[in-house]
Scaffold this active site. Structure first.
Site, short mmCIF file in Angstrom:
data_model
loop_
_atom_site.label_atom_id
_atom_site.label_comp_id
_atom_site.label_asym_id
_atom_site.label_seq_id
_atom_site.Cartn_x
_atom_site.Cartn_y
_atom_site.Cartn_z
N GLU A 111 36.41 26.74 53.10
CA GLU A 111 37.62 27.55 53.13
C GLU A 111 37.55 28.48 51.93
OE1 GLU A 111 42.39 27.74 52.60
OE2 GLU A 111 41.52 25.76 52.88
N CYS A 134 44.90 30.87 48.08
CA CYS A 134 44.06 31.64 49.00
C CYS A 134 44.88 32.29 50.11
CB CYS A 134 42.95 30.76 49.58
SG CYS A 134 43.54 29.32 50.48
#
Length: 373
Positions: free
Chosen positions: A258, A292
């Site tokens: 990720e 993120c």
């Protein structure tokens, strides 16, 4: 402030094969981003520790995989209870170690507890099935089995939740885990989890926590022949390197990455502007934007641009900052000097390119003023 002797054991030693051991690698200084005070220092792991961790984990994992699902579920429940009972302890470390506000620290503590509570049911969901056959007199059966030993590299921005979401499910379905936390979150991303498992009575060897540099310990984990899967959350450049390391190893591994995002927030002319302002402020400034999935760009239709911008700036000005003990503080510090410099350089580059500074741009230590271009 507590002395090193008064701090928990997990601030003094690394966790290798189920044992607390003195590290022999370079010293890591754990720094409080709010005031740049040193919380503690810890000698990191070495590549020998990586080998010991994987070899011990391979043995422990085989025994753990053979444990019947109801017993695994019972053990996961014990772990979930330990984590929930120690939520405040985790939240306090999140504040001191990674610059979380009170709200963010307790929010993440709740997420960590919820991940382990969800994992309680996973051992009972590992099922197989009978598949269509194409050979007379034969049966075709699909059986789900644990992979083995998982290499987990977690980041510093949401270290607890981003460690737990791999660690909990991996353990629940019969795997072992070798974990390297980020060097700025060695407690909240790693060593406190070893303490959780130890208190819950998990078999030794199922988890090792190895603080250390990415180029040394991280690379050794991604390339180790025993690891069957690498789970990494972090930046895109480092993620590329993790993938290359994993694919260049003797065994081609499964990879879960990720990486960084670039999330737009779009405000159309028929939007509820007040609601959009609230959502945008939370999504941009939660954890100082160090997420993120944080909002990176706000795109507003012309007809509501002026109204949105005026209200957004007014809202952002109300977000409290600087005081780590104030429950109303919403904006904390940047995690460390390197990340601060990156943010400051981006602002300076934007100014040089002619972008208008609508708000902020200054800083106090690692505390960047609420900034809007």
């Amino acid at each position: 402030m507590k002395t090193q002797e008064e701090l928990p054991n997990y601030t003094k030693k690394i966790f290798v094969g189920g044992e607390w051991k003195d590290g022999k690698g370079p010293v890591i200084k754990d720094i409080n981003p709010w005031n740049q005070e040193e919380l503690f220092s810890l000698s990191s792991a070495t590549e020998d520790d990586v080998n010991e961790a994987f070899e011990t984990a391979a043995i422990a994992q085989k025994k753990w995989a053979a444990v019947l699902p109801p017993e695994k579920s019972r053990m996961m429940q014990k772990l979930a209870t330990v984590v929930r009972n120690r939520k405040q302890e985790f939240a306090e470390w999140a504040r001191k170690e990674v610059g979380a506000t009170l709200a963010k620290g307790y929010f993440e503590a709740e997420l960590v507890a919820s991940v382990f509570e969800s994992a309680v049911h996973l051992p009972l969901l590992v099922e197989g099935k009978i598949l269509p056959r194409d050979i007379e007199g034969k049966e075709s059966i699909a059986v789900r089995k644990p992979l083995g030993v998982i290499g987990l590299i977690s980041p510093w921005n949401f270290p607890g939740q981003l460690t737990a979401r791999t660690l909990g499910p991996a353990l629940a379905v019969g795997n072992a885990v070798v974990l390297k936390p980020a060097s700025t979150s060695i407690v909240t991303g790693g060593l406190i989890f070893a303490s959780f498992l130890e208190e819950a009575g998990f078999p030794k060897g199922l988890l090792s926590v190895l603080p250390g540099g990415g180029s040394t310990i991280g690379t050794a984990i991604t390339k180790h022949p025993i690891s069957k899967l690498i789970s990494f959350t972090g930046s895109t450049p480092v993620g590329r390197q993790v993938g290359q390391n994993a694919l260049s190893a003797d065994i081609i591994k499964n990879i879960e990455l990720e990486l960084g995002g670039n999330s737009p927030f779009v405000v159309l002319e028929d939007a509820d502007i007040d609601q959009a302002v609230e959502a945008a402020a939370w999504g941009k400034f939660m954890n100082q934007g160090q997420i993120c999935m944080a909002i990176n760009r706000i795109i507003v239709e012309d007809k509501v641009y002026d109204e949105f911008t005026e209200k957004f700036i007014a809202k952002v000005k109300t977000l409290k900052r600087l005081d780590m003990n104030d429950p109303d503080t919403f904006v904390g510090p940047i995690i460390d000097q390197a990340q601060f410099d990156t943010v400051k350089n981006l602002i300076d580059e934007a100014k040089a390119q002619g972008y208008k500074m609508a708000l902020g741009g200054e800083a106090d230590g690692l505390h960047m003023h609420r900034t809007f271009l």
